[in-house]
Design a protein around this motif. Structure first.
Motif, mmCIF file in Angstrom:
data_model
loop_
_atom_site.group_PDB
_atom_site.id
_atom_site.type_symbol
_atom_site.label_atom_id
_atom_site.label_comp_id
_atom_site.label_asym_id
_atom_site.label_seq_id
_atom_site.Cartn_x
_atom_site.Cartn_y
_atom_site.Cartn_z
ATOM 1 N N TRP A 441 0.624 -1.548 -0.286
ATOM 2 C CA TRP A 441 -0.087 0.216 -0.249
ATOM 3 C C TRP A 441 0.884 1.128 0.193
ATOM 4 C CZ3 TRP A 441 -4.520 -0.272 -1.886
ATOM 5 C CH2 TRP A 441 -5.277 -1.107 -2.067
ATOM 6 N N SER A 442 2.151 0.702 0.410
ATOM 7 C CA SER A 442 3.129 2.518 0.266
ATOM 8 C C SER A 442 3.649 3.469 -1.134
ATOM 9 C CB SER A 442 4.205 2.210 1.200
ATOM 10 O OG SER A 442 4.635 0.883 1.076
ATOM 11 N N THR A 443 2.984 1.745 -1.861
ATOM 12 C CA THR A 443 3.731 2.301 -3.269
ATOM 13 C C THR A 443 2.446 2.792 -4.462
ATOM 14 O OG1 THR A 443 3.027 -0.142 -3.943
ATOM 15 C CG2 THR A 443 5.424 0.075 -3.507
ATOM 16 N N ARG A 444 0.957 2.884 -2.957
ATOM 17 C CA ARG A 444 -0.125 3.421 -3.990
ATOM 18 C C ARG A 444 -0.315 4.247 -3.417
ATOM 19 N NH1 ARG A 444 0.686 -2.622 -4.497
ATOM 20 N NH2 ARG A 444 -0.498 -3.044 -6.258
ATOM 21 N N GLY A 445 0.193 5.740 -2.665
ATOM 22 C CA GLY A 445 0.191 7.029 -1.909
ATOM 23 C C GLY A 445 -0.484 6.946 -0.469
ATOM 24 N N TRP A 446 -0.082 5.552 0.203
ATOM 25 C CA TRP A 446 -1.055 5.290 1.666
ATOM 26 C C TRP A 446 0.617 5.882 2.798
ATOM 27 C CZ3 TRP A 446 -6.136 4.422 3.536
ATOM 28 C CH2 TRP A 446 -6.705 4.430 2.219
ATOM 29 N N SER A 447 0.664 6.060 3.477
ATOM 30 C CA SER A 447 1.488 6.363 4.476
ATOM 31 C C SER A 447 2.724 5.311 4.727
ATOM 32 C CB SER A 447 1.233 7.673 5.471
ATOM 33 O OG SER A 447 0.795 6.518 6.158
ATOM 34 N N GLU A 448 3.858 5.310 4.831
ATOM 35 C CA GLU A 448 4.317 3.951 5.243
ATOM 36 C C GLU A 448 4.561 3.401 7.017
ATOM 37 O OE1 GLU A 448 8.308 5.835 4.691
ATOM 38 O OE2 GLU A 448 8.583 4.517 2.602
ATOM 39 N N ARG A 449 3.841 4.556 7.665
ATOM 40 C CA ARG A 449 4.116 3.921 9.188
ATOM 41 C C ARG A 449 2.809 3.925 10.089
ATOM 42 N NH1 ARG A 449 9.714 4.608 10.490
ATOM 43 N NH2 ARG A 449 10.483 6.177 9.317
ATOM 44 N N GLY A 450 1.244 4.499 9.503
ATOM 45 C CA GLY A 450 0.502 4.255 9.991
ATOM 46 C C GLY A 450 0.146 3.428 11.214
ATOM 47 N N PRO A 451 0.374 4.833 12.681
ATOM 48 C CA PRO A 451 0.048 4.992 13.410
ATOM 49 C C PRO A 451 -1.349 4.615 13.440
ATOM 50 C CG PRO A 451 0.984 6.956 13.592
ATOM 51 C CD PRO A 451 1.252 6.261 11.812
ATOM 52 N N ILE A 452 -2.281 4.401 14.318
ATOM 53 C CA ILE A 452 -4.206 4.303 14.941
ATOM 54 C C ILE A 452 -4.205 5.705 15.285
ATOM 55 C CG2 ILE A 452 -5.643 3.423 15.603
ATOM 56 C CD1 ILE A 452 -4.285 0.943 15.374
ATOM 57 N N LYS A 453 -5.667 6.174 14.619
ATOM 58 C CA LYS A 453 -5.444 7.571 15.314
ATOM 59 C C LYS A 453 -6.533 7.639 16.434
ATOM 60 C CE LYS A 453 -4.784 10.571 10.867
ATOM 61 N NZ LYS A 453 -5.739 10.765 9.983
ATOM 62 N N MET A 454 -6.902 8.083 17.308
ATOM 63 C CA MET A 454 -7.470 7.732 18.338
ATOM 64 C C MET A 454 -9.035 8.518 18.005
ATOM 65 S SD MET A 454 -8.293 10.092 21.822
ATOM 66 C CE MET A 454 -7.366 11.222 21.488
ATOM 67 N N SER A 455 -9.918 7.557 18.263
ATOM 68 C CA SER A 455 -11.769 7.880 17.695
ATOM 69 C C SER A 455 -12.367 7.044 18.498
ATOM 70 C CB SER A 455 -11.865 6.591 16.259
ATOM 71 O OG SER A 455 -12.828 6.606 15.375
ATOM 72 N N SER A 456 -13.883 7.430 18.254
ATOM 73 C CA SER A 456 -15.114 7.034 19.277
ATOM 74 C C SER A 456 -15.742 7.493 18.187
ATOM 75 C CB SER A 456 -14.979 8.104 20.538
ATOM 76 O OG SER A 456 -15.570 9.366 19.628
ATOM 77 N N ARG A 457 -16.697 6.189 19.073
ATOM 78 C CA ARG A 457 -17.773 6.143 18.273
ATOM 79 C C ARG A 457 -19.060 6.047 18.494
ATOM 80 N NH1 ARG A 457 -17.097 0.488 15.293
ATOM 81 N NH2 ARG A 457 -18.455 -0.528 17.125
ATOM 82 N N ILE A 458 -20.667 6.344 18.444
ATOM 83 C CA ILE A 458 -21.378 5.504 19.230
ATOM 84 C C ILE A 458 -22.193 4.523 18.723
ATOM 85 C CG2 ILE A 458 -24.170 7.043 19.556
ATOM 86 C CD1 ILE A 458 -22.508 9.595 18.996
ATOM 87 N N ASP A 459 -22.448 3.813 19.044
ATOM 88 C CA ASP A 459 -23.410 2.712 18.522
ATOM 89 C C ASP A 459 -25.247 2.473 18.949
ATOM 90 O OD1 ASP A 459 -20.961 1.209 17.793
ATOM 91 O OD2 ASP A 459 -20.893 -0.014 19.800
ATOM 92 N N VAL A 460 -25.490 3.537 20.299
ATOM 93 C CA VAL A 460 -27.272 3.216 20.673
ATOM 94 C C VAL A 460 -27.410 4.562 20.699
ATOM 95 C CG1 VAL A 460 -27.515 2.697 21.999
ATOM 96 C CG2 VAL A 460 -26.686 0.908 21.382
ATOM 97 N N PRO A 461 -27.832 5.151 20.768
ATOM 98 C CA PRO A 461 -28.817 4.916 19.574
ATOM 99 C C PRO A 461 -28.454 5.248 18.094
ATOM 100 C CG PRO A 461 -29.834 7.110 20.259
ATOM 101 C CD PRO A 461 -28.551 6.924 20.755
ATOM 102 N N ARG A 462 -28.637 4.455 16.979
ATOM 103 C CA ARG A 462 -28.725 4.228 15.935
ATOM 104 C C ARG A 462 -28.687 6.062 15.220
ATOM 105 N NH1 ARG A 462 -24.705 0.652 15.273
ATOM 106 N NH2 ARG A 462 -25.183 -1.332 15.719
ATOM 107 N N SER A 463 -28.585 5.974 13.956
ATOM 108 C CA SER A 463 -28.534 7.200 13.577
ATOM 109 C C SER A 463 -30.091 7.207 13.199
ATOM 110 C CB SER A 463 -27.435 7.440 12.339
ATOM 111 O OG SER A 463 -27.540 8.173 11.378
#
Length: 566
Positions: A441-463
């Motif tokens: 994937w690093s030959t297809r425009g993606w970064s070489e090292r890829g550390p995961i970014k902090m994230s959060s998600r709402i499961d309940v209620p649904r959109s």
């Protein structure tokens, strides 16, 4: 010339024939169906040859893999976002549709404008051969299934088209001999079969019709039988499943992972703390799951090392294995997406295996390679970090790895997106430098090292859901948040443009996993409201509101959704 208008005998004025000639393929479906039958025969034979050459040499699979290799990142993101883990199925169906259209065109062309149908099949074959021989793990023999299949398809197409043309000619001869109004029929005879008696012409037409229909029918039935048999015989995963089921994983030498009771909140609809194997997301480039026999599996550590290391599956199981709970995330995961999962992994620490090889001081990357040739670039300092359980994993949630998730061995690295770390069916670790080597994937425009970014998600209620307050007048809002290998310290929820309010955090096994959270919302007046969530990690960093797409290094922003209060 219109396909429904055929030249007739003198006196017919070239008007449309309404007799037997109309059923002979000049305006019907016989030519397209011949093309499809010939294509079925071609693919059936190709699949049979692929059994001998290797399952990966199947023409549909090599073409599909070629498409996957060449799509730009934006198209990959679109496919994953639109179809999720069904993206491979959609791709295969798309290829089948394109090939079906080509088969129909070949049947029509070969019947009406020979040899252009043959030329079209040759072009399809050239594309298939090019796709086969350019696969990373291919040998020259991988072209054989396509070559043999196209050869058989051309033979079937040409033979069937000749019979269809003969039927057409004899049917037109019958039409020419059928008595009609003055000046139509009964004249000098068909241009194809002059002076043919009507009864003889009808017998000839019946024979030609039967010859074509028997040929087309036998071709289709034989192709389906041979193709089905090839599919059954190529189901090596059955034997592999039996081998997997016979494996008894050893107990971890260190402490086993124990999920605390407080890690799972009692909220209907929230994502489980540990993702069941059957529900774990799968995003990779393998259109067919590689079939790696554990008895034949070997892992080689090569490159910038003092001593190359090779290890078998039996030797790996005999080593002191450890357990670790780790959340994996796909870089293609959109904000609020579900391409993330948490599991308990059993494996051997990669830092210990690399220590046996003794990497050179100037090395900074490990290029891992899967059995199907896919590669990932992982920073060497991450894999050798004594505070990070990067594993050469053999177990997932208490059982051997599922076939689709890397059986018999895969990599699991906390804190990095899967495209730079989570190599499935891994067979080689090449110690090298970022300056010298690149990964898939690093030959297809993606970064070489890829550390995961902090994230959060709402499961309940649904959109888009309409919610009703409970007996206490509250609505429960809940979900998960992750900052792998750093850890989540807090989660906050906001309604509309109000103040951020702290949610309750569930327990966790370690900083390498996500955490569930919940918040009781004293629902206001009825109507539509917008919920948003953000997380804070143990270092005090607050999740950014800046929106970014998955490419080139992962999405960012707050998960927000609209709900209605009843």
């Amino acid at each position: 010339m219109s396909p429904t208008t055929e030249p007739g005998p003198p006196g017919t004025s070239g008007r449309a024939q309404r007799g037997p000639g109309r059923s002979a393929g000049t305006s019907g479906w016989w030519a397209p169906l011949l093309g499809v039958a010939s294509a079925l025969g071609a693919f059936a034979v190709a699949e049979l040859v692929a059994l001998v050459v290797g399952s990966g040499s199947s023409p549909v699979l090599v073409v599909g893999a070629g498409v996957v290799d060449r799509v730009p990142p934006w198209l990959k993101d679109f496919a994953v976002e639109t179809f999720g883990t069904a993206d491979k199925t959609v791709l295969i169906l798309g290829i089948v549709v394109v090939l079906a259209v080509a088969a129909v065109a070949a049947g029509v062309l070969e019947t009406r404008r020979p040899p252009w149908g043959t030329v079209l099949l040759v072009v399809v074959g050239v594309v298939g051969v090019a796709a086969a021989v350019t696969r990373p793990d291919a040998t020259p023999l991988w072209a054989l299934p396509t070559v043999v299949g196209v050869g058989v398809g051309i033979m079937l197409l040409r033979t069937g088209a000749a019979r269809l043309r003969a039927w057409r000619a004899s049917a037109l001869a019958v039409t020419a001999r059928v008595p009609g109004p003055a000046g139509q029929g009964g004249g000098a005879g068909s241009p194809e079969r002059p002076e043919t008696p009507l009864s003889a012409a009808r017998q000839r037409e019946a024979l030609d019709r039967r010859s074509f229909l028997v040929f087309a029918g036998l071709t289709t039935v034989t192709a389906l039988v041979v193709g089905g048999a090839a599919r059954v015989l190529s189901a090596g995963s059955r034997a592999l499943t039996a081998a997997r089921d016979a494996i008894r994983l050893p107990a971890p030498t260190g402490p086993a992972v124990v999920v605390p009771a407080g890690a799972s909140l009692d909220v209907p609809g929230i994502t489980p703390y540990v993702t069941p194997n059957d529900d774990f997301y799968r995003i990779d480039t393998a259109l067919r799951v590689p079939e790696v026999d554990p008895d034949d599996w070997r892992l080689r550590v090569v490159g910038l090392v003092e001593e190359e290391v090779e290890i078998s599956f039996a030797e790996l199981l005999a080593l002191p294995l450890v357990e670790n709970a780790t959340t994996l995330t796909c870089v293609s995961n959109e904000v609020g997406g579900d391409l993330v999962g948490n599991a308990v992994w059993l494996g051997y620490p990669l830092r210990d295996l690399l220590a046996r090889a003794r990497p050179h001081a100037d090395a900074d990357m490990v290029l891992s390679r899967s059995a199907d040739g896919w590669t990932a670039s992982t920073p060497l300092d991450v894999l050798t970090d004594p505070g990070r359980e990067s594993l050469l994993a053999v177990g997932m949630n208490g059982e051997p790895l599922p076939l689709a998730h890397g059986f018999p061995v895969r990599m699991v690295v906390p804190g990095l997106y899967g495209y730079v770390s989570a190599t499935k069916w891994v067979v080689e670790l090449k110690v090298t430098r970022f300056a010298d080597d690149v990964a898939y994937w690093s030959t297809r425009g993606w970064s070489e090292r890829g550390p995961i970014k902090m994230s959060s998600r709402i499961d309940v209620p649904r959109s888009g859901a309409t919610v009703s307050p409970d007996a206490a007048g509250d609505v429960v809002v809940a979900g998960v948040a992750w900052s792998q290998h750093t850890g989540i310290a807090g989660v906050e929820v906001r309604v509309d443009d109000g103040e951020w309010e702290a949610a309750e955090l569930a327990g966790t096994v370690s900083a390498d996993t996500w955490r569930q959270w919940s918040w009781r919302w004293a629902a206001p007046e009825k109507g539509s409201h917008r919920l948003a969530v953000r997380a804070t990690d143990v270092d005090g960093t607050v999740q950014t509101s800046t929106e970014a797409p998955p490419a080139p290094d992962g999405s960012s922003g707050w998960d927000t959704l609209e709900v209605g209060v009843a």
